[in-house]
Structure formats: structure tokens, C-alpha cells
Scaffold this motif. Structure first.
Motif: not given
Length: 134
Positions: A1-27
Motif C-alpha cells: 500500500m503506497g501513499v495516495q495523498n500527494k499533498m504535503k502534510p503541514l508540520l507544525i512546531s512550537q518553540v519557547l525556551g529550550r535552545p539545545a532541545t529545539t536544535a536537536r529536535c530540528f537537526d
């Protein structure tokens, strides 16, 4: 079974006060995901300057950044991102800034699961620790 919906998903990230954690998450996101396969919104919930610097200077390229003047909370931030940028029929993926993606097939697997009309959401397991501080 392949992915049929060719629309890109909308990925939502919220950031506040953890620079090292945020960097590792995004890396981890960039290391394990083809950037062309998703639309990305970062909601800056009046984050610390260190977090702003991570976003600005580390080479992440979100499609959209919402800069809030105060921390409105997760629900208001995600709702604003959806209201502003979600296209009809587009899947939403909420990526918290403390989630580390470790599998390069994660987005493909999420999209397969979300094809089922009986499933409304799909979540990954996040670590039970914080990288910046205990």
C-alpha cells in the motif's frame, strides 16, 4: 500500500525556551526527512533569544514562522497555524520541540496510517527526558 495523498502534510512546531532541545529536535527532523516532503510552520511562542538564534542561524528553513508576542499556549498556537496555512484536505503533524525523530521512514509511515478514514491522528513516542535540563 503506497501513499495516495500527494499533498504535503503541514508540520507544525512550537518553540519557547529550550535552545539545545529545539536544535536537536530540528537537526533530527532534517537528518531523517526529505525537506521537500512537508510544509513547515514554526510558531514562536515569545521564545528566548537563544531559541530565536537557533532558528535563525542553524540553517532550518521553515515555510512559515508565526511570531507571537506572548506564550498563548499549545492549542492557540497550533490553531493559528492551521487557520493561516492549512489547505483543505491537508494532514497536520504536530512536532513538539522535544521530539527526536530517529527513523527516516517516519513520514511515510505516518502518511500510510493517516490514509485510513477510521484514524484521526497519528503520534510518535517522545523521550521522557529533556536535553536542556532535568
Amino acid at each position: 500500500m503506497g501513499v495516495q495523498n500527494k499533498m504535503k502534510p503541514l508540520l507544525i512546531s512550537q518553540v519557547l525556551g529550550r535552545p539545545a532541545t529545539t536544535a536537536r529536535c530540528f537537526d533530527a527532523l532534517m537528518d531523517h526527512t526529505d525537506r521537500e516532503e512537508f510544509e513547515w510552520v514554526i510558531v514562536d511562542q515569545d521564545s528566548s533569544q537563544k531559541v530565536k538564534d537557533v532558528i535563525e542561524y542553524c540553517g532550518y528553513e521553515p515555510d512559515h514562522i508565526i511570531r507571537r508576542e506572548f506564550n498563548s499556549g499549545i492549542l492557540f498556537g497550533i490553531n493559528q497555524a492551521i487557520a493561516m496555512y492549512r489547505k483543505p484536505g491537508q494532514s497536520i503533524i504536530k512536532l513538539d520541540d522535544d521530539v527526536l525523530i530517529l527513523n527516516s521512514d517516519w513520514l511515510y509511515l505516518f502518511q500510510i496510517v493517516l490514509q485510513s478514514p477510521k484514524i484521526g491522528s497519528c503520534l510518535g513516542r517522545r523521550p521522557t527526558f529533556f536535553i536542556d535540563e532535568p
